[in-house]
Design a protein around this motif. Structure first.
Motif, PDB file in Angstrom:
ATOM      1  N   MET A  86       0.847  -1.191   0.000  1.00  0.00           N
ATOM      2  CA  MET A  86       0.000   0.000   0.000  1.00  0.00           C
ATOM      3  C   MET A  86       0.884   1.242   0.000  1.00  0.00           C
ATOM      4  N   PRO A  87       0.411   2.352  -0.570  1.00  0.00           N
ATOM      5  CA  PRO A  87       1.201   3.592  -0.535  1.00  0.00           C
ATOM      6  C   PRO A  87       1.575   3.962   0.899  1.00  0.00           C
ATOM      7  N   GLY A  88       2.857   4.201   1.100  1.00  0.00           N
ATOM      8  CA  GLY A  88       3.340   4.629   2.406  1.00  0.00           C
ATOM      9  C   GLY A  88       3.644   3.508   3.378  1.00  0.00           C
ATOM     10  N   ALA A  89       3.436   2.256   2.985  1.00  0.00           N
ATOM     11  CA  ALA A  89       3.626   1.157   3.942  1.00  0.00           C
ATOM     12  C   ALA A  89       5.080   0.997   4.384  1.00  0.00           C
ATOM     13  N   PRO A  90       6.037   0.888   3.474  1.00  0.00           N
ATOM     14  CA  PRO A  90       7.427   0.767   3.934  1.00  0.00           C
ATOM     15  C   PRO A  90       7.867   1.969   4.768  1.00  0.00           C
ATOM     16  N   GLU A  91       7.399   3.153   4.373  1.00  0.00           N
ATOM     17  CA  GLU A  91       7.774   4.370   5.085  1.00  0.00           C
ATOM     18  C   GLU A  91       7.170   4.404   6.489  1.00  0.00           C
ATOM     19  N   ALA A  92       5.979   3.815   6.654  1.00  0.00           N
ATOM     20  CA  ALA A  92       5.350   3.771   7.975  1.00  0.00           C
ATOM     21  C   ALA A  92       6.169   2.919   8.934  1.00  0.00           C
ATOM     22  N   ILE A  93       6.618   1.761   8.458  1.00  0.00           N
ATOM     23  CA  ILE A  93       7.466   0.904   9.292  1.00  0.00           C
ATOM     24  C   ILE A  93       8.787   1.611   9.587  1.00  0.00           C
ATOM     25  N   ALA A  94       9.346   2.266   8.563  1.00  0.00           N
ATOM     26  CA  ALA A  94      10.611   2.981   8.753  1.00  0.00           C
ATOM     27  C   ALA A  94      10.456   4.108   9.774  1.00  0.00           C
ATOM     28  N   ALA A  95       9.291   4.750   9.799  1.00  0.00           N
ATOM     29  CA  ALA A  95       9.066   5.844  10.744  1.00  0.00           C
ATOM     30  C   ALA A  95       9.079   5.342  12.183  1.00  0.00           C
ATOM     31  N   VAL A  96       8.527   4.161  12.397  1.00  0.00           N
ATOM     32  CA  VAL A  96       8.550   3.566  13.739  1.00  0.00           C
ATOM     33  C   VAL A  96       9.988   3.288  14.145  1.00  0.00           C
ATOM     34  N   ARG A  97      10.761   2.719  13.235  1.00  0.00           N
ATOM     35  CA  ARG A  97      12.162   2.407  13.523  1.00  0.00           C
ATOM     36  C   ARG A  97      12.961   3.680  13.771  1.00  0.00           C
ATOM     37  N   ALA A  98      12.687   4.718  12.974  1.00  0.00           N
ATOM     38  CA  ALA A  98      13.411   5.982  13.133  1.00  0.00           C
ATOM     39  C   ALA A  98      13.138   6.610  14.495  1.00  0.00           C
ATOM     40  N   ALA A  99      11.978   6.284  15.048  1.00  0.00           N
ATOM     41  CA  ALA A  99      11.622   6.798  16.374  1.00  0.00           C
ATOM     42  C   ALA A  99      12.165   5.912  17.494  1.00  0.00           C
ATOM     43  N   GLY A 184     -14.876   3.577  17.029  1.00  0.00           N
ATOM     44  CA  GLY A 184     -14.058   4.041  18.146  1.00  0.00           C
ATOM     45  C   GLY A 184     -12.628   4.368  17.813  1.00  0.00           C
ATOM     46  N   ALA A 185     -12.312   4.537  16.514  1.00  0.00           N
ATOM     47  CA  ALA A 185     -10.944   4.898  16.148  1.00  0.00           C
ATOM     48  C   ALA A 185     -10.567   6.224  16.792  1.00  0.00           C
ATOM     49  N   ASP A 186      -9.353   6.307  17.312  1.00  0.00           N
ATOM     50  CA  ASP A 186      -8.865   7.561  17.887  1.00  0.00           C
ATOM     51  C   ASP A 186      -8.530   8.575  16.810  1.00  0.00           C
ATOM     52  N   VAL A 187      -8.100   8.077  15.646  1.00  0.00           N
ATOM     53  CA  VAL A 187      -7.809   8.951  14.517  1.00  0.00           C
ATOM     54  C   VAL A 187      -8.006   8.126  13.246  1.00  0.00           C
ATOM     55  N   VAL A 188      -8.472   8.777  12.178  1.00  0.00           N
ATOM     56  CA  VAL A 188      -8.612   8.122  10.880  1.00  0.00           C
ATOM     57  C   VAL A 188      -7.748   8.877   9.875  1.00  0.00           C
ATOM     58  N   LEU A 189      -6.803   8.168   9.265  1.00  0.00           N
ATOM     59  CA  LEU A 189      -5.929   8.739   8.248  1.00  0.00           C
ATOM     60  C   LEU A 189      -6.409   8.299   6.872  1.00  0.00           C
ATOM     61  N   THR A 190      -6.171   9.131   5.867  1.00  0.00           N
ATOM     62  CA  THR A 190      -6.562   8.762   4.510  1.00  0.00           C
ATOM     63  C   THR A 190      -5.834   7.500   4.059  1.00  0.00           C
ATOM     64  N   ASP A 191      -4.549   7.443   4.324  1.00  0.00           N
ATOM     65  CA  ASP A 191      -3.742   6.251   4.040  1.00  0.00           C
ATOM     66  C   ASP A 191      -2.447   6.351   4.834  1.00  0.00           C
ATOM     67  N   LEU A 192      -1.566   5.404   4.647  1.00  0.00           N
ATOM     68  CA  LEU A 192      -0.345   5.351   5.454  1.00  0.00           C
ATOM     69  C   LEU A 192       0.662   6.446   5.105  1.00  0.00           C
ATOM     70  N   THR A 193       0.475   7.138   3.991  1.00  0.00           N
ATOM     71  CA  THR A 193       1.421   8.217   3.690  1.00  0.00           C
ATOM     72  C   THR A 193       1.346   9.312   4.752  1.00  0.00           C
ATOM     73  N   ALA A 194       0.217   9.383   5.471  1.00  0.00           N
ATOM     74  CA  ALA A 194       0.072  10.382   6.525  1.00  0.00           C
ATOM     75  C   ALA A 194       0.591   9.888   7.871  1.00  0.00           C
ATOM     76  N   PHE A 195       0.992   8.622   7.940  1.00  0.00           N
ATOM     77  CA  PHE A 195       1.356   8.061   9.240  1.00  0.00           C
ATOM     78  C   PHE A 195       2.631   8.636   9.837  1.00  0.00           C
ATOM     79  N   PRO A 196       3.734   8.810   9.108  1.00  0.00           N
ATOM     80  CA  PRO A 196       4.950   9.328   9.756  1.00  0.00           C
ATOM     81  C   PRO A 196       4.738  10.673  10.438  1.00  0.00           C
TER      82      PRO A 196
END
Length: 208
Positions: A86-99, A184-196
């Protein structure tokens, strides 16, 4: 598990991977193999729940275990190569690691096939747990100390809330923004590109 280590859980189908092309092809192959009508285009509009739930629409209850085994045996050669990230998926995992955090995948998909998807796409989570759906996902989230869970289905939101994890929903699967919010979602993002960006804001807010 050290609760001070940021651990983020991700769903797989329609969160990290667009599994529709591969699953459609696999249902079409299963229909051809068994001579049973399966509307593959309809089936891929309701991804998320366990395989047996979908098979129940097309096969008698007594046949479902055998059909699930057949589907899973066909899946690696049919579905893996056909499935993109999915768009942004590898970057989402990378963002967790970067943190400085850990990224885990908790999915209802059969775990060996989930592993093949991640390997094929070069995504390497710290842990993978398969065969868990909805509230049952909370078991793995708690075991691995996940404080955030990201998914596309209302079942993912329920799993996050059961685990008392922050429920991040992405509107990339069968559930729209309203359904995810009402679940009950705390936040809804359009897709994972917004996750980082969201993760950075979330961490800064929580550290205050």
């Amino acid at each position: 598990m050290n609760s001070r280590v940021l651990t983020v859980g991700f769903d797989l189908d329609m969160t990290l991977i667009d599994s529709r092309p591969g699953i459609r092809a696999c249902y079409e192959a299963l229909a051809a193999r068994t001579g049973t009508h399966i509307d593959a285009d309809l089936a891929i509009t309701r991804l998320g729940p366990p395989l047996a739930d979908e098979l129940a629409h097309w096969f008698p209850a007594a046949e479902i275990p055998a059909m699930a085994d057949l589907y899973r045996s066909m899946y690696p050669t049919i579905a893996i190569a056909a499935t993109p990230a999915m768009p942004g998926a590898p970057e989402a995992i990378a963002a967790v690691r970067a943190a400085g955090g850990r990224a885990i995948v908790v999915t209802a998909k059969y775990e060996p096939n989930a592993k093949l998807h991640l390997e094929h796409l070069g995504m390497e989570p710290d842990e993978l747990v398969g065969d868990l759906w909805a509230e049952a996902k909370a078991r793995a989230l708690r075991e691995h100390g996940a404080s955030v869970y990201v998914g596309d289905h209302t079942g993912d939101v329920r799993g996050a809330r059961t685990a008392q994890a922050y429920a991040v929903a992405v509107a990339t699967g069968p559930c729209d923004e309203r359904e995810l919010q009402e679940a009950g979602a705390d936040v809804v993002l359009t897709d994972l590109t917004a996750f980082p960006e969201w993760l950075d804001t979330h961490r800064r807010t929580r550290s205050r």
